[in-house]
Enzyme design. Structure first.
Site, PDB file in Angstrom:
ATOM      1  N   ILE A 122     -13.635 -44.884 -45.641  1.00  0.00           N
ATOM      2  CA  ILE A 122     -14.558 -44.604 -46.748  1.00  0.00           C
ATOM      3  C   ILE A 122     -15.800 -45.482 -46.630  1.00  0.00           C
ATOM      4  O   ILE A 122     -16.935 -44.997 -46.778  1.00  0.00           O
ATOM      5  CB  ILE A 122     -13.829 -44.789 -48.103  1.00  0.00           C
ATOM      6  N   ILE A 177     -15.565 -48.299 -55.729  1.00  0.00           N
ATOM      7  CA  ILE A 177     -14.937 -46.975 -55.631  1.00  0.00           C
ATOM      8  C   ILE A 177     -13.575 -47.116 -54.959  1.00  0.00           C
ATOM      9  O   ILE A 177     -13.066 -46.169 -54.369  1.00  0.00           O
ATOM     10  CB  ILE A 177     -15.828 -45.975 -54.841  1.00  0.00           C
ATOM     11  N   ARG A 234     -10.225 -50.026 -55.585  1.00  0.00           N
ATOM     12  CA  ARG A 234      -9.195 -50.351 -56.558  1.00  0.00           C
ATOM     13  C   ARG A 234      -9.682 -51.496 -57.435  1.00  0.00           C
ATOM     14  O   ARG A 234     -10.338 -52.433 -56.947  1.00  0.00           O
ATOM     15  CB  ARG A 234      -7.904 -50.808 -55.854  1.00  0.00           C
ATOM     16  N   GLU A 294      -6.442 -48.947 -66.304  1.00  0.00           N
ATOM     17  CA  GLU A 294      -7.029 -47.640 -66.606  1.00  0.00           C
ATOM     18  C   GLU A 294      -5.929 -46.638 -66.978  1.00  0.00           C
ATOM     19  O   GLU A 294      -4.805 -46.769 -66.485  1.00  0.00           O
ATOM     20  CB  GLU A 294      -7.841 -47.125 -65.399  1.00  0.00           C
ATOM     21  N   HIS A 347     -12.457 -42.864 -62.805  1.00  0.00           N
ATOM     22  CA  HIS A 347     -11.684 -42.757 -61.554  1.00  0.00           C
ATOM     23  C   HIS A 347     -11.736 -41.316 -61.011  1.00  0.00           C
ATOM     24  O   HIS A 347     -10.702 -40.640 -60.973  1.00  0.00           O
ATOM     25  CB  HIS A 347     -10.232 -43.208 -61.778  1.00  0.00           C
TER      26      HIS A 347
END
Ligand code: 8YV
Length: 315
Positions: A156, A232, A234, A263, A281
């Site tokens: 990513i 983006i 954890r 969350e 998220h």
């Protein structure tokens, strides 16, 4: 053929449920009021867990299921699965890598541009009629030509960096070692040094104990009052208490966050801040990617119960 019994930890879209129900018997853990009793009553026949990245499966749950053979995660992150507990029992763990990478990176860039250019506030400016009452919207920050740091140049992180390169940004990254595929990007092994040279710092680390609170008070201080932190990955990668106090005192300029401790019940202090962009998220949340993730999770479960090789095993 009898359908294997699967414990479903969280909700899935209808397209996933349809496919899963044809092949398995699903037991909706997330709907159960007394979760312990729900698991106890099914302990003799549950053979699989289907979960999501942020929900995982902990040791207590794993140990309560003596017939458990596989934990399939609908998500690339498996930090919420107790891998040790699974390994001890020879339980397979699978995830859904690759299929979400580009959407997550796209969303990181959407957050970068939205936060730097004040897109959300601009929308409010128009809707509240502030534009006609108060005049022009306050000027915001340029992105192109600025220095961006990528904390973790995995799949990513690499896609985020590629996109930043297209915005003519000056790119540096931190990883365990320099990456051959990134010859024009500066390698800085130390997260504090990376933050120090960055206007924008993306957190794209995997989650878990090894990366817990890598972004702590020192990294935040190095990024400073003009810096922006974007997460983006954890929530556990950032020391949230340090982040909140730095945002409240403006020791850190801005944070764009897609993930939070606890969350969806995030710390209410975030809601009082005007130097944050808060997202639910949803970096992998496109129809296309979620369909691909659902298919891959299903393929892993089906492969296991058919006795075939697992497409994307973690364990
Ligand atoms: C999802 C994720 O929100 O891939 C991950 O690790 O956290 C996300 O993509 C979630 O797991 C979707 O089920």
């Amino acid at each position: 053929m009898t359908k294997p019994d699967i414990l479903q930890i969280g909700p899935y879209p209808a397209w996933d449920l349809e496919r899963l129900k044809k092949r398995f018997v699903l037991h909706r853990y997330f709907d159960a009021e007394d979760k312990e009793a729900f698991v106890r009553e099914r302990a003799d026949f549950i053979r699989g867990i289907a979960t999501r990245g942020e929900l995982g499966a902990g040791r207590v749950l794993i140990n309560a299921l003596p017939k458990l053979e596989i934990i399939a995660v609908n998500g690339v992150g498996y930090d919420a699965v107790d891998l040790e507990a699974a390994r001890e029992r020879g339980i397979h763990v699978t995830n859904t890598p690759d299929v979400l990478t580009k959407d997550v990176a796209d969303f990181g860039i959407a957050m970068l541009l939205a936060a730097a250019r004040g897109v959300v506030g601009g929308e409010r400016w128009v809707r509240s009629r502030a534009w006609s009452k108060d005049g022009l919207y306050p000027l915001k920050t340029r992105v192109f030509g600025k220095r961006v740091g990528i904390l973790g140049l995995g799949r990513i992180g690499f896609e985020v960096a590629k996109r930043c390169a297209a915005f003519d940004m000056d790119i540096a990254y931190t990883d365990l070692e320099p990456k051959d595929a990134a010859p024009n990007w500066h390698y800085l092994p130390d997260p504090v040094a990376l933050a120090d040279r960055s206007d924008f710092l993306f957190v794209t680390l995997t989650g878990g104990e090894a990366t817990r609170h890598v972004v702590g008070p020192e990294v935040i201080a190095a990024l400073g009052p003009d810096g922006m932190l974007l997460n983006i990955s954890r929530a556990s990668n950032i020391d949230e208490a340090a982040l909140l106090s730095a945002l409240e005192t403006h020791a850190l300029g801005f944070a764009a966050l897609d993930v939070f401790e606890g969350e969806p019940n995030l710390d209410p202090r975030f809601l009082a801040l005007d130097n944050v962009l808060l997202q639910p998220h949803m970096a992998s949340g496109t129809v296309e990617t979620r369909q691909a993730m659902g298919q891959l999770m299903f393929d892993n479960l089906a492969a296991h119960f058919d006795g075939r090789d697992l497409p994307t095993p973690v364990l």
